[in-house]
Write a protein that holds these residues in place. Structure first.
Motif, PDB file in Angstrom:
ATOM      1  N   ILE A 176       0.857  -1.182   0.000  1.00  0.00           N
ATOM      2  CA  ILE A 176       0.000   0.000   0.000  1.00  0.00           C
ATOM      3  C   ILE A 176       0.891   1.229   0.000  1.00  0.00           C
ATOM      4  CG2 ILE A 176      -1.806   1.269   1.225  1.00  0.00           C
ATOM      5  CD1 ILE A 176      -2.618  -1.375   2.530  1.00  0.00           C
ATOM      6  N   LYS A 177       0.715   2.103  -0.967  1.00  0.00           N
ATOM      7  CA  LYS A 177       1.567   3.278  -1.083  1.00  0.00           C
ATOM      8  C   LYS A 177       1.549   4.098   0.206  1.00  0.00           C
ATOM      9  CE  LYS A 177       2.454   7.356  -3.951  1.00  0.00           C
ATOM     10  NZ  LYS A 177       2.022   8.166  -5.105  1.00  0.00           N
ATOM     11  N   GLY A 178       2.733   4.394   0.741  1.00  0.00           N
ATOM     12  CA  GLY A 178       2.844   5.217   1.928  1.00  0.00           C
ATOM     13  C   GLY A 178       2.608   4.492   3.227  1.00  0.00           C
ATOM     14  N   ARG A 179       2.458   3.164   3.185  1.00  0.00           N
ATOM     15  CA  ARG A 179       2.205   2.397   4.406  1.00  0.00           C
ATOM     16  C   ARG A 179       3.174   1.220   4.484  1.00  0.00           C
ATOM     17  NH1 ARG A 179      -0.487   6.018   7.413  1.00  0.00           N
ATOM     18  NH2 ARG A 179      -2.290   6.855   6.284  1.00  0.00           N
ATOM     19  N   GLY A 180       3.514   0.843   5.712  1.00  0.00           N
ATOM     20  CA  GLY A 180       4.421  -0.272   5.903  1.00  0.00           C
ATOM     21  C   GLY A 180       3.726  -1.609   5.961  1.00  0.00           C
ATOM     22  N   SER A 181       2.461  -1.610   6.386  1.00  0.00           N
ATOM     23  CA  SER A 181       1.683  -2.847   6.472  1.00  0.00           C
ATOM     24  C   SER A 181       0.843  -3.028   5.221  1.00  0.00           C
ATOM     25  CB  SER A 181       0.760  -2.812   7.696  1.00  0.00           C
ATOM     26  OG  SER A 181       1.496  -2.637   8.875  1.00  0.00           O
ATOM     27  N   THR A 182       0.469  -4.272   4.980  1.00  0.00           N
ATOM     28  CA  THR A 182      -0.380  -4.555   3.815  1.00  0.00           C
ATOM     29  C   THR A 182      -1.792  -4.937   4.222  1.00  0.00           C
ATOM     30  OG1 THR A 182       0.308  -6.880   3.785  1.00  0.00           O
ATOM     31  CG2 THR A 182       1.599  -5.331   2.472  1.00  0.00           C
ATOM     32  N   GLY A 183      -2.083  -4.957   5.517  1.00  0.00           N
ATOM     33  CA  GLY A 183      -3.428  -5.339   5.931  1.00  0.00           C
ATOM     34  C   GLY A 183      -3.632  -5.231   7.425  1.00  0.00           C
ATOM     35  N   TYR A 184      -4.789  -5.708   7.859  1.00  0.00           N
ATOM     36  CA  TYR A 184      -5.214  -5.592   9.249  1.00  0.00           C
ATOM     37  C   TYR A 184      -5.002  -6.909   9.998  1.00  0.00           C
ATOM     38  CZ  TYR A 184      -7.463  -1.265   7.759  1.00  0.00           C
ATOM     39  OH  TYR A 184      -7.700  -0.021   7.261  1.00  0.00           O
ATOM     40  N   LEU A 185      -3.759  -7.196  10.347  1.00  0.00           N
ATOM     41  CA  LEU A 185      -3.482  -8.378  11.139  1.00  0.00           C
ATOM     42  C   LEU A 185      -4.171  -8.244  12.498  1.00  0.00           C
ATOM     43  CD1 LEU A 185      -1.729 -11.022  11.464  1.00  0.00           C
ATOM     44  CD2 LEU A 185      -0.111  -9.551  12.687  1.00  0.00           C
ATOM     45  N   PRO A 186      -5.022  -9.206  12.892  1.00  0.00           N
ATOM     46  CA  PRO A 186      -5.699  -9.102  14.190  1.00  0.00           C
ATOM     47  C   PRO A 186      -4.728  -9.227  15.349  1.00  0.00           C
ATOM     48  CG  PRO A 186      -6.119 -11.241  13.188  1.00  0.00           C
ATOM     49  CD  PRO A 186      -5.429 -10.413  12.150  1.00  0.00           C
ATOM     50  N   TYR A 242      -5.519 -10.336  21.331  1.00  0.00           N
ATOM     51  CA  TYR A 242      -6.611 -10.276  22.292  1.00  0.00           C
ATOM     52  C   TYR A 242      -7.980 -10.213  21.614  1.00  0.00           C
ATOM     53  CZ  TYR A 242      -2.701  -9.056  25.319  1.00  0.00           C
ATOM     54  OH  TYR A 242      -1.503  -9.064  25.974  1.00  0.00           O
ATOM     55  N   GLU A 243      -8.008 -10.279  20.296  1.00  0.00           N
ATOM     56  CA  GLU A 243      -9.275 -10.196  19.572  1.00  0.00           C
ATOM     57  C   GLU A 243     -10.182 -11.375  19.929  1.00  0.00           C
ATOM     58  OE1 GLU A 243     -10.356  -7.850  17.753  1.00  0.00           O
ATOM     59  OE2 GLU A 243      -8.621  -6.670  17.147  1.00  0.00           O
ATOM     60  N   VAL A 244     -11.447 -11.067  20.230  1.00  0.00           N
ATOM     61  CA  VAL A 244     -12.433 -12.116  20.522  1.00  0.00           C
ATOM     62  C   VAL A 244     -12.963 -12.724  19.230  1.00  0.00           C
ATOM     63  CG1 VAL A 244     -14.655 -12.619  21.599  1.00  0.00           C
ATOM     64  CG2 VAL A 244     -13.064 -11.013  22.691  1.00  0.00           C
ATOM     65  N   SER A 245     -13.193 -11.869  18.250  1.00  0.00           N
ATOM     66  CA  SER A 245     -13.657 -12.345  16.945  1.00  0.00           C
ATOM     67  C   SER A 245     -12.809 -11.711  15.859  1.00  0.00           C
ATOM     68  CB  SER A 245     -15.135 -11.995  16.726  1.00  0.00           C
ATOM     69  OG  SER A 245     -15.325 -10.593  16.766  1.00  0.00           O
ATOM     70  N   VAL A 246     -12.658 -12.416  14.760  1.00  0.00           N
ATOM     71  CA  VAL A 246     -11.837 -11.948  13.650  1.00  0.00           C
ATOM     72  C   VAL A 246     -12.647 -11.986  12.367  1.00  0.00           C
ATOM     73  CG1 VAL A 246      -9.766 -12.369  12.277  1.00  0.00           C
ATOM     74  CG2 VAL A 246      -9.728 -12.806  14.733  1.00  0.00           C
ATOM     75  N   SER A 247     -12.634 -10.886  11.621  1.00  0.00           N
ATOM     76  CA  SER A 247     -13.336 -10.837  10.336  1.00  0.00           C
ATOM     77  C   SER A 247     -12.316 -10.940   9.216  1.00  0.00           C
ATOM     78  CB  SER A 247     -14.123  -9.524  10.205  1.00  0.00           C
ATOM     79  OG  SER A 247     -13.261  -8.407  10.278  1.00  0.00           O
ATOM     80  N   GLU A 248     -12.701 -11.551   8.136  1.00  0.00           N
ATOM     81  CA  GLU A 248     -11.810 -11.730   6.999  1.00  0.00           C
ATOM     82  C   GLU A 248     -12.509 -11.245   5.740  1.00  0.00           C
ATOM     83  OE1 GLU A 248      -9.323 -15.265   4.658  1.00  0.00           O
ATOM     84  OE2 GLU A 248     -10.441 -15.695   6.504  1.00  0.00           O
ATOM     85  N   ARG A 249     -11.818 -10.430   4.973  1.00  0.00           N
ATOM     86  CA  ARG A 249     -12.392  -9.877   3.751  1.00  0.00           C
ATOM     87  C   ARG A 249     -12.169 -10.856   2.599  1.00  0.00           C
ATOM     88  NH1 ARG A 249     -10.855  -3.953   1.245  1.00  0.00           N
ATOM     89  NH2 ARG A 249     -12.247  -4.012  -0.542  1.00  0.00           N
ATOM     90  N   ILE A 250     -13.236 -11.182   1.884  1.00  0.00           N
ATOM     91  CA  ILE A 250     -13.160 -12.127   0.774  1.00  0.00           C
ATOM     92  C   ILE A 250     -13.772 -11.496  -0.472  1.00  0.00           C
ATOM     93  CG2 ILE A 250     -13.895 -14.381  -0.084  1.00  0.00           C
ATOM     94  CD1 ILE A 250     -13.963 -15.363   2.766  1.00  0.00           C
ATOM     95  N   ASP A 251     -13.080 -11.611  -1.575  1.00  0.00           N
ATOM     96  CA  ASP A 251     -13.567 -11.093  -2.846  1.00  0.00           C
ATOM     97  C   ASP A 251     -14.552 -12.101  -3.443  1.00  0.00           C
ATOM     98  OD1 ASP A 251     -14.015  -9.943  -5.278  1.00  0.00           O
ATOM     99  OD2 ASP A 251     -11.947 -10.106  -5.997  1.00  0.00           O
TER     100      ASP A 251
END
Length: 362
Positions: free
Chosen positions: A5-15, A18-27
């Motif tokens: 991602i331009k201007g960012r060091g990470s490429t996504g939202y690693l949970p 301590y997360e109770v629930s995790v959502s995953e984006r699917i195309d």
């Protein structure tokens, strides 16, 4: 996790852990390719969001035997610099936010920091020792230009003649020379610049929103010319990525006036390890496996070893070679044997006066 991602060091939202629930984006395919008007669908770039935070305390204390300070202040939570390797990323998990993209886009500004500092310095039992400003996250990250919290803290420290050390990757620190130069004349301040690489292209991938390497060196020279003692931290050292630049960074910094130098081996605690692995696969896939293999050799076969005395420098043949190279480079370029920041003056401190309802008469 995704593409760069331009201007960012990470490429996504690693949970976070301590997360109770995790959502995953699917195309699901409905928006893949081109829209009806035959224009390419482009995901919007994540924007930086800053929320105000009222801190209940502002001075953090530690007793770690391998850290050269006992007090620190962090004006912000999260850091817009977006360094892919930042050891502080897991702290965002405590806020129920992602140590990945959230760490560099969802930030907190401690707007009452200067007020709280004044209260804590005025306590009768306060004992003076240098305060390290901006250690967990950079005190001069880009949002400081607007929020000016670091400057407010420096104003309190200058007023009370309290010693302070700073570590930054941003040339914005030049803005506060009017405070730093007078403090330097009283031996109250030391500034270290973190320089990971002199290669602009590599730095842009490692630290996308930090100042370019040449600007950090220029800022170092500017502060030195104004009498502010400066140093360099070659941190982190990443095997087969930037390790070959150790001598070049120390030489460039010394020529810019640096009077102290240090280095820290790459640290990968908790969620930082998978984030950095993803960064390697995104930007340097040809050497990713080799990099992680060498790191494990220095960390007892693991991604990270948090043992005091080992976590900063590692162990094994590679770590010993690195320490030897650093010692030779310090000697070759004429760095003093004793770091300048260790001698900051703690005897000038004047406690701030508590606010009076009758205001100041004299």
């Amino acid at each position: 996790m995704g593409d760069a991602i331009k201007g960012r060091g990470s490429t996504g939202y690693l949970p976070g852990r301590y997360e109770v629930s995790v959502s995953e984006r699917i195309d699901d395919g409905w928006h893949h390719g081109r829209a009806e008007n035959d224009e390419e669908i482009v995901e919007p770039l994540p924007r930086t969001q800053v929320r105000e935070e009222r801190a209940r305390t502002i001075i953090s204390r530690n007793q770690s035997p391998d850290i050269g300070f006992s007090q620190s202040i962090n004006p912000y939570r999260g850091c817009e610099h977006g360094c892919s390797y930042c050891f502080a990323r897991p702290s965002h998990a405590y806020l129920n936010l992602s140590p990945g993209l959230d760490f560099e886009t969802k930030l907190s500004a401690k707007t009452n920091a200067a007020e709280q500092l004044r209260l804590e310095l005025s306590k009768p039992g306060y004992r003076v020792s240098p305060i390290a400003l901006g250690i967990n996250t950079d005190a001069y990250q880009p949002i400081e230009r607007k929020w000016r919290i670091t400057r407010q803290l420096l104003e309190v420290l200058a007023e009370t003649k309290h010693p302070v050390s700073l570590l930054t990757k941003n040339a914005l620190i030049e803005r506060d020379l009017d405070l730093l130069a007078p403090m330097a004349r009283e031996n109250l301040v030391h500034v270290a610049f973190s320089v990971t690489s002199l290669d602009n292209r590599l730095a842009a991938k490692l630290e996308p929103r930090a100042s370019a390497p040449h600007r950090r060196i220029k800022a170092m020279r500017t502060l030195h010319e104004h009498g502010v003692p400066v140093g360099v931290m070659f941190a982190p050292v990443i095997p087969w990525v930037n390790d070959r630049e150790l001598e070049a960074v120390l030489q460039a910094a010394r020529e810019a006036g640096a009077g102290s130098a240090g280095y820290v081996l790459l640290r990968l605690p908790w969620e930082v390890a998978p984030l950095f692995r993803d960064w390697l696969q995104t930007h340097l896939p040809d050497r990713a496996e080799h990099v992680m293999s060498t790191i494990k050799q220095m960390r007892g076969g693991r991604d990270y070893d948090s043992t005091f005395g080992k976590r900063m420098s590692g162990e094994g043949a590679y770590a010993e070679l690195l320490a030897h190279r650093f010692a030779l480079a310090r000697k070759r370029y004429g760095y003093p044997a004793r770091d300048r920041w260790a001698g900051l003056d703690c005897g000038r401190f004047v406690p701030p006066r508590k606010p009076s309802p009758q205001a100041e008469l004299f």
